[in-house]
Design a protein around this motif. Structure first.
Motif, PDB file in Angstrom:
ATOM      1  N   TYR A 152     -26.294  19.588   6.740  1.00 52.23           N
ATOM      2  CA  TYR A 152     -26.529  20.707   7.988  1.00 52.23           C
ATOM      3  C   TYR A 152     -25.222  21.703   7.870  1.00 52.23           C
ATOM      4  O   TYR A 152     -25.304  22.845   7.949  1.00 52.23           O
ATOM      5  CB  TYR A 152     -26.518  20.125   9.392  1.00 52.23           C
ATOM      6  CG  TYR A 152     -26.598  21.144  10.490  1.00 52.23           C
ATOM      7  CD1 TYR A 152     -27.784  22.137  10.484  1.00 52.23           C
ATOM      8  CD2 TYR A 152     -25.523  21.254  11.162  1.00 52.23           C
ATOM      9  CE1 TYR A 152     -27.668  23.129  11.636  1.00 52.23           C
ATOM     10  CE2 TYR A 152     -25.707  22.293  12.431  1.00 52.23           C
ATOM     11  CZ  TYR A 152     -26.642  23.120  12.437  1.00 52.23           C
ATOM     12  OH  TYR A 152     -26.586  24.088  13.376  1.00 52.23           O
ATOM     13  N   GLU A 153     -24.240  21.099   7.952  1.00 52.26           N
ATOM     14  CA  GLU A 153     -22.713  21.736   7.901  1.00 52.26           C
ATOM     15  C   GLU A 153     -22.822  22.562   6.706  1.00 52.26           C
ATOM     16  O   GLU A 153     -22.158  24.041   6.653  1.00 52.26           O
ATOM     17  CB  GLU A 153     -21.468  20.575   7.700  1.00 52.26           C
ATOM     18  CG  GLU A 153     -20.165  21.294   7.942  1.00 52.26           C
ATOM     19  CD  GLU A 153     -20.235  22.125   9.259  1.00 52.26           C
ATOM     20  OE1 GLU A 153     -19.442  23.294   9.110  1.00 52.26           O
ATOM     21  OE2 GLU A 153     -20.650  21.773  10.236  1.00 52.26           O
ATOM     22  N   LYS A 154     -23.316  22.058   5.519  1.00 50.69           N
ATOM     23  CA  LYS A 154     -23.330  23.149   4.222  1.00 50.69           C
ATOM     24  C   LYS A 154     -24.162  24.033   4.396  1.00 50.69           C
ATOM     25  O   LYS A 154     -23.780  25.305   3.936  1.00 50.69           O
ATOM     26  CB  LYS A 154     -23.770  22.153   2.961  1.00 50.69           C
ATOM     27  CG  LYS A 154     -22.764  21.245   2.437  1.00 50.69           C
ATOM     28  CD  LYS A 154     -23.410  20.523   1.318  1.00 50.69           C
ATOM     29  CE  LYS A 154     -22.476  19.579   0.750  1.00 50.69           C
ATOM     30  NZ  LYS A 154     -23.038  18.622  -0.291  1.00 50.69           N
ATOM     31  N   SER A 155     -25.356  24.038   5.098  1.00 51.86           N
ATOM     32  CA  SER A 155     -26.188  24.997   5.411  1.00 51.86           C
ATOM     33  C   SER A 155     -25.624  26.239   6.185  1.00 51.86           C
ATOM     34  O   SER A 155     -25.772  27.406   6.233  1.00 51.86           O
ATOM     35  CB  SER A 155     -27.822  24.711   6.043  1.00 51.86           C
ATOM     36  OG  SER A 155     -27.431  24.154   7.065  1.00 51.86           O
ATOM     37  N   VAL A 156     -24.848  25.708   7.379  1.00 47.04           N
ATOM     38  CA  VAL A 156     -24.263  26.593   8.449  1.00 47.04           C
ATOM     39  C   VAL A 156     -22.912  27.302   7.435  1.00 47.04           C
ATOM     40  O   VAL A 156     -22.852  28.676   7.670  1.00 47.04           O
ATOM     41  CB  VAL A 156     -23.421  25.850   9.373  1.00 47.04           C
ATOM     42  CG1 VAL A 156     -22.538  26.608  10.129  1.00 47.04           C
ATOM     43  CG2 VAL A 156     -24.534  25.117  10.336  1.00 47.04           C
ATOM     44  N   GLN A 157     -22.243  26.866   6.582  1.00 46.75           N
ATOM     45  CA  GLN A 157     -21.407  27.306   5.857  1.00 46.75           C
ATOM     46  C   GLN A 157     -22.219  28.829   4.941  1.00 46.75           C
ATOM     47  O   GLN A 157     -21.457  29.508   4.650  1.00 46.75           O
ATOM     48  CB  GLN A 157     -20.429  26.347   4.836  1.00 46.75           C
ATOM     49  CG  GLN A 157     -19.736  25.590   5.933  1.00 46.75           C
ATOM     50  CD  GLN A 157     -18.969  24.525   5.009  1.00 46.75           C
ATOM     51  OE1 GLN A 157     -19.043  24.469   3.740  1.00 46.75           O
ATOM     52  NE2 GLN A 157     -18.173  23.565   5.651  1.00 46.75           N
ATOM     53  N   LYS A 158     -23.107  28.285   4.330  1.00 44.64           N
ATOM     54  CA  LYS A 158     -23.696  28.975   3.593  1.00 44.64           C
ATOM     55  C   LYS A 158     -24.113  30.402   4.303  1.00 44.64           C
ATOM     56  O   LYS A 158     -24.108  31.413   3.924  1.00 44.64           O
ATOM     57  CB  LYS A 158     -24.951  28.398   2.909  1.00 44.64           C
ATOM     58  CG  LYS A 158     -25.661  29.211   1.686  1.00 44.64           C
ATOM     59  CD  LYS A 158     -26.845  28.295   1.154  1.00 44.64           C
ATOM     60  CE  LYS A 158     -27.397  29.060  -0.073  1.00 44.64           C
ATOM     61  NZ  LYS A 158     -28.652  28.241  -0.534  1.00 44.64           N
ATOM     62  N   PHE A 159     -24.785  30.091   5.480  1.00 43.67           N
ATOM     63  CA  PHE A 159     -25.117  31.287   6.337  1.00 43.67           C
ATOM     64  C   PHE A 159     -24.053  31.950   6.885  1.00 43.67           C
ATOM     65  O   PHE A 159     -23.977  33.092   6.708  1.00 43.67           O
ATOM     66  CB  PHE A 159     -25.780  30.661   7.514  1.00 43.67           C
ATOM     67  CG  PHE A 159     -25.939  31.619   8.575  1.00 43.67           C
ATOM     68  CD1 PHE A 159     -27.043  32.341   8.540  1.00 43.67           C
ATOM     69  CD2 PHE A 159     -25.087  31.770   9.719  1.00 43.67           C
ATOM     70  CE1 PHE A 159     -27.185  33.445   9.547  1.00 43.67           C
ATOM     71  CE2 PHE A 159     -25.225  32.783  10.817  1.00 43.67           C
ATOM     72  CZ  PHE A 159     -26.316  33.539  10.793  1.00 43.67           C
ATOM     73  N   ARG A 160     -22.821  31.398   7.236  1.00 43.16           N
ATOM     74  CA  ARG A 160     -21.822  32.209   7.446  1.00 43.16           C
ATOM     75  C   ARG A 160     -21.186  33.257   6.306  1.00 43.16           C
ATOM     76  O   ARG A 160     -20.701  34.247   6.476  1.00 43.16           O
ATOM     77  CB  ARG A 160     -20.244  31.330   7.789  1.00 43.16           C
ATOM     78  CG  ARG A 160     -20.605  30.539   9.168  1.00 43.16           C
ATOM     79  CD  ARG A 160     -19.674  29.788   9.428  1.00 43.16           C
ATOM     80  NE  ARG A 160     -19.950  28.994  10.743  1.00 43.16           N
ATOM     81  CZ  ARG A 160     -19.319  28.024  11.320  1.00 43.16           C
ATOM     82  NH1 ARG A 160     -18.507  27.284  10.534  1.00 43.16           N
ATOM     83  NH2 ARG A 160     -19.399  27.603  12.245  1.00 43.16           N
ATOM     84  N   LYS A 161     -21.186  32.624   5.086  1.00 41.06           N
ATOM     85  CA  LYS A 161     -21.024  33.336   3.678  1.00 41.06           C
ATOM     86  C   LYS A 161     -21.589  34.511   3.418  1.00 41.06           C
ATOM     87  O   LYS A 161     -21.256  35.781   3.355  1.00 41.06           O
ATOM     88  CB  LYS A 161     -20.816  32.752   2.619  1.00 41.06           C
ATOM     89  CG  LYS A 161     -19.718  31.757   2.465  1.00 41.06           C
ATOM     90  CD  LYS A 161     -19.636  30.864   1.161  1.00 41.06           C
ATOM     91  CE  LYS A 161     -18.455  30.012   0.999  1.00 41.06           C
ATOM     92  NZ  LYS A 161     -18.482  29.107  -0.378  1.00 41.06           N
ATOM     93  N   LYS A 162     -22.869  34.543   3.802  1.00 40.95           N
ATOM     94  CA  LYS A 162     -24.269  35.374   3.765  1.00 40.95           C
ATOM     95  C   LYS A 162     -23.813  36.495   4.913  1.00 40.95           C
ATOM     96  O   LYS A 162     -23.997  37.622   4.771  1.00 40.95           O
ATOM     97  CB  LYS A 162     -25.623  34.835   3.942  1.00 40.95           C
ATOM     98  CG  LYS A 162     -26.028  34.374   2.712  1.00 40.95           C
ATOM     99  CD  LYS A 162     -27.431  33.897   2.812  1.00 40.95           C
ATOM    100  CE  LYS A 162     -28.307  33.463   1.640  1.00 40.95           C
ATOM    101  NZ  LYS A 162     -29.597  33.181   1.936  1.00 40.95           N
ATOM    102  N   GLU A 163     -23.399  35.947   6.152  1.00 38.87           N
ATOM    103  CA  GLU A 163     -23.100  37.030   7.309  1.00 38.87           C
ATOM    104  C   GLU A 163     -21.621  37.615   6.780  1.00 38.87           C
ATOM    105  O   GLU A 163     -21.942  38.932   7.161  1.00 38.87           O
ATOM    106  CB  GLU A 163     -22.831  35.946   8.527  1.00 38.87           C
ATOM    107  CG  GLU A 163     -23.241  36.647   9.715  1.00 38.87           C
ATOM    108  CD  GLU A 163     -23.351  35.658  11.148  1.00 38.87           C
ATOM    109  OE1 GLU A 163     -24.043  36.172  11.848  1.00 38.87           O
ATOM    110  OE2 GLU A 163     -22.394  35.053  10.988  1.00 38.87           O
ATOM    111  N   GLU A 164     -20.949  37.132   6.395  1.00 34.85           N
ATOM    112  CA  GLU A 164     -19.446  37.928   5.735  1.00 34.85           C
ATOM    113  C   GLU A 164     -20.069  39.056   4.851  1.00 34.85           C
ATOM    114  O   GLU A 164     -19.593  40.160   5.005  1.00 34.85           O
ATOM    115  CB  GLU A 164     -18.672  36.837   5.530  1.00 34.85           C
ATOM    116  CG  GLU A 164     -18.119  36.025   6.519  1.00 34.85           C
ATOM    117  CD  GLU A 164     -17.021  34.858   5.961  1.00 34.85           C
ATOM    118  OE1 GLU A 164     -16.892  34.936   4.559  1.00 34.85           O
ATOM    119  OE2 GLU A 164     -16.775  34.144   6.532  1.00 34.85           O
ATOM    120  N   LEU A 165     -20.802  38.389   4.049  1.00 34.99           N
ATOM    121  CA  LEU A 165     -21.163  39.632   2.718  1.00 34.99           C
ATOM    122  C   LEU A 165     -21.917  40.713   3.551  1.00 34.99           C
ATOM    123  O   LEU A 165     -21.778  41.772   3.227  1.00 34.99           O
ATOM    124  CB  LEU A 165     -22.089  38.900   1.827  1.00 34.99           C
ATOM    125  CG  LEU A 165     -21.345  37.778   0.763  1.00 34.99           C
ATOM    126  CD1 LEU A 165     -22.285  37.065   0.075  1.00 34.99           C
ATOM    127  CD2 LEU A 165     -20.271  38.779  -0.025  1.00 34.99           C
TER     128      LEU A 165
END
Length: 789
Positions: A152-165
């Motif tokens: 779940y933490e990995k999926s949150v980090q992945k989402f945050r990266k997408k959000e930054e991009l």
């Protein structure tokens, strides 16, 4: 159709958690055995399952809170107290295939010892007992929860990266002087991952190879169905054909598994692509949020509900076969998940069709409280509501048993009382309470069968090409479990029970599961089979033995078939069942035997040698043999001789001779055995000679001489051998025999001499001599039969 054609039980009362029992059931099942051997464990298990199934059937718990069965709580019924679960196997008709069964494992609730929760589902093939589907609910381990949190933490980090991009992309668009438009193709909706910590898993597997082996031939049957215009009549005929040949498939159930027409190309593609692997397996995540429900006034979803719905989701995700619902253009459904749900509903219907009759322990009363809900009172209310006063089944058996003419129920609503009357044979009415408890039990059974016949009777439209539309009467299948119906009944009435149960099965489509100690009931079913009133495969005896016999290498549950001639393997029964009556019979027979041996020897010693003495000895033998049931000895004689080709009296002599050699004890004089086999030969030869002169008292000696002289043309006629008799005999031989030259006349001399010796006072015949005489007598008779036209 048999609602309960497969039954398995593990870790319940007498049945252990390793092997338990597993068996196929017949239309009529007789469960017998010693006390405390476990007979009631089978019937109580069925009653428990039936009482557990209420309104919510997807899925169901095992529930002991209703104590009709008096089982107590699960601590009381578990065989292995440390193994906190019960396993039940029941029929599961999937895609119309009837050789499948579902194995349900229930875990006893630690907080409520009256409930056991569904935690595992296995759908197995009865041919090889291998899984088709397997689903097991389990709690997630600590490590699995930690890994889920990491994921779940990995999926949150992945989402945050997408959000930054995405944010950088927006800045660049604005920096270039362009207006940022959320409706442009450059805009991307981003949803944060929902937090749903893992709570549990469903371990699962799907045997796609086995599923492919089912669906391939079923496709051809479905094509036939379409080719025949989806004809209801065609399905009816196919159902009847598969039932007649005992093929494990119900075409109409197969077709009803679908919500509408299924596309053939989609079906073929699913087999080719969707079932390419031999096995699919994995684990299905159930999160804490999956138990939540939007309505705050409702409690959380149960584990059983989530487990069942999760199992359906597994089928939908891994068996991607979609079809359109009937009369719908866009709405699709998953075929395999729908068929599974349909099979589960069919299982529920089978369980709901179970009805149970226990020994009536209700206190006899002139009036029964209508507000109570005991089985007897509930049945009385049902009988009153459907009006069975003129029911042919009840009335006919009441009269057959000479109890009365009919049953009358008075429901006094003002007083909430129910009174039961029997119209006696003289037309007067007598309250049921004034009859014995055995009759009350019998009336209870009659009423239950009649109520089932009324409830299950239905009609449906049949379309016939020649006759057009017509109505057909039929009875929906049901199960009647009966506990010791013979209690307090006269042996003659116990025998009539078999006829009642047979009619209930054949006429009203009621499957019978009868717990009984009655030898009379079992023997009555043997006779029904022997008389061809019941096919032997339609009835089975299940013998449950005590643990001390199981340790001797014999199974706990032994299925005993009734052969087509009505015989059974009595050796399958342990000491203390059939052999009790056999020992009593043998004891009685030994008294007769001793008396017979004494009187026979005294008669032989006291009388002079003459034909009259032989006749007296023969009468003495007949008096002794007529005291016994000789049917079992007939079967032994049939093994060596074609008795259909012999005269009835000849057969009777052979049977009584077999009885004598089995009954006389070593050291006795076995001459009566030789006498009876000698009489058989004499009587069979006599059938030829009575054609020449029926008035003559033909004896074996003169007949032997006549036959030899008739076969020798050089013999001259004399006063002792009148020309007309010898000429008639010679003429008759060519029409009576295929080839008289092949008849072993030389054997008659020895047989005749030894038979005469058996009547002499000074000659004692041993068992060895008697057995040798029997061998020669049977050889002569078989040769005689083979040459007869």
């Amino acid at each position: 159709m048999k609602p309960i054609d497969i039954l398995g039980i593990k870790n319940f009362r007498i049945f252990d958690n390793e092997n338990g029992i597993f068996t196929e059931m017949a239309a009529i099942n007789l469960i017998s055995g010693a006390n405390n051997a476990g007979k009631s464990s089978i019937t109580k298990a069925l009653q428990m399952v039936r009482n557990s199934l209420k309104g919510d059937i997807f899925p169901f718990d095992l529930d002991l809170s209703e104590q009709e069965h008096l089982l107590g709580n699960f601590k009381n019924v578990l065989h292995n107290k440390r193994k906190n679960e019960i396993n039940l196997s029941l029929p599961f008709t999937f895609l119309g295939l009837t050789k499948l069964y579902i194995s349900l494992t229930f875990e006893v609730d630690k907080k409520d010892q009256y409930r056991a929760k569904l935690r595992r589902i296995d759908v197995n093939d009865d041919f090889d007992h291998k899984n088709l589907f397997y689903f097991k609910y389990r709690k997630a381990t600590k490590k699995e929860k930690e890994l889920d949190a990491v994921d779940y933490e990995k999926s949150v980090q992945k989402f945050r990266k997408k959000e930054e991009l995405a944010a950088e992309k927006r800045k660049k668009i604005i920096a270039d002087g362009n207006q940022y438009d959320i409706f442009s193709s450059d805009y991307e909706f981003l949803y944060p991952p929902l937090e749903n910590p893992v709570d549990s898993f469903i371990d699962w597997s799907i045997n796609t190879k086995k599923l492919r082996s089912y669906l391939t031939p079923l496709l051809e049957i479905y094509k036939d169905y379409l080719k025949n215009g989806k004809s209801f009549e065609w399905l009816e005929q196919r159902d009847k054909y598969t039932d007649d040949i005992s093929f494990p498939f119900i075409p109409s159930t197969f077709v009803r598994s679908f919500k509408g027409d299924v596309d053939i190309k989609t079906w073929e593609n699913f087999i080719k692509v969707g079932l390419k692997k031999h096995l699919k397996k994995g684990k299905y995540k159930i999160g804490e949020g999956d138990f939540e429900i939007d309505d705050v006034f409702w409690a959380k979803l149960s584990i059983e509900y989530v487990f069942y719905k999760g199992s359906l989701s597994i089928l939908k995700e891994n068996l991607p076969w979609l079809a359109k619902e009937e009369n719908q253009r866009e709405i699709h459904y998953n075929v395999m998940a729908n068929c599974f749900e349909s099979s589960w509903q069919n299982l529920a219907n089978r369980i709901l069709s179970i009805h149970y009759i226990s020994n009536i322990r209700e206190q006899s009363s002139r009036g029964y409280n209508a507000t109570s809900s005991t089985p007897f009172v509930n049945l009385l209310k049902k009988v009153d509501s459907v009006n069975l006063s003129d029911n042919d089944f009840i009335n006919r058996y009441l009269q057959k048993l000479n109890i009365g003419k009919s049953i009358k129920i008075d429901h006094l609503l003002d007083y909430q009382l129910i009174k039961v009357w029997v119209e006696t044979m003289d037309g007067t009415y007598r309250e049921l309470v004034d009859f014995g408890s055995g009759i009350k039990q019998l009336v209870f059974i009659l009423m239950q069968i009649a109520v089932l016949s009324k409830d299950n009777k239905s009609e449906r439209v049949i379309y016939n090409f020649h006759d057009g539309e017509m109505w057909k009467e039929y009875y929906k299948p049901s199960v009647l479990v009966v506990e010791e119906p013979e209690s307090n009944l006269h042996p003659g009435w116990q025998s009539i029970l078999a006829e009642m149960f047979l009619e209930a099965n054949q006429k009203y489509n009621i499957q019978l599961i009868v717990e009984t100690h009655s030898e009379y009931l079992i023997r009555s079913f043997q006779n029904l089979v022997a008389k061809n009133k019941l096919k032997n495969e339609k009835v089975k005896i299940f013998y449950l033995r005590s643990k001390n016999y199981v340790t001797q290498g014999r199974p706990q549950l032994q299925k005993i078939d009734i052969n087509s001639d009505g015989s059974i393997d009595y050796k399958a029964f342990d000491s203390g069942f059939f052999d009790v009556s056999d020992e009593l019979e043998l004891g009685r027979l030994n008294l007769y035997r001793s008396k017979f041996v004494t009187e026979y020897n005294a008669l032989r010693q006291s009388k002079e040698e003459s034909d009259g003495k032989v006749a007296d000895l023969e009468r003495k033998v007949d008096e002794f043999t007529q005291r016994a049931d000789l049917r079992i000895y007939k079967r032994r004689v049939e093994q060596d001789i074609d008795i259909q080709a012999l005269d009835d009296s000849t057969v009777n002599y052979l049977i009584s001779g077999q009885f004598l050699i089995d009954t006389l004890l070593r050291g006795d004089d076995y001459s009566p055995v030789i006498m009876q086999y000698g009489r058989a030969i004499e009587n069979e030869m006599k059938q030829l000679f009575v054609i020449i002169d029926p008035s003559e008292k033909w004896m074996i000696g003169p007949m032997k001489i006549f036959l030899k002289d008739a076969n020798d043309t050089s013999v001259n006629y004399s006063k002792e051998k009148p020309m007309n008799r010898l000429r008639s005999l010679r003429s008759l031989l060519s029409t009576y025999f295929n080839n008289f030259d092949n008849v072993n006349l030389s054997d008659i001399d020895d047989l005749h001499i030894n038979r005469n010796d058996a009547g002499h006072a000074g000659h004692i015949k041993t068992k060895v001599e008697a057995e040798e005489y029997i061998r020669k007598a049977k050889a002569f008779l078989n040769n005689w039969i083979s040459q007869k036209k």
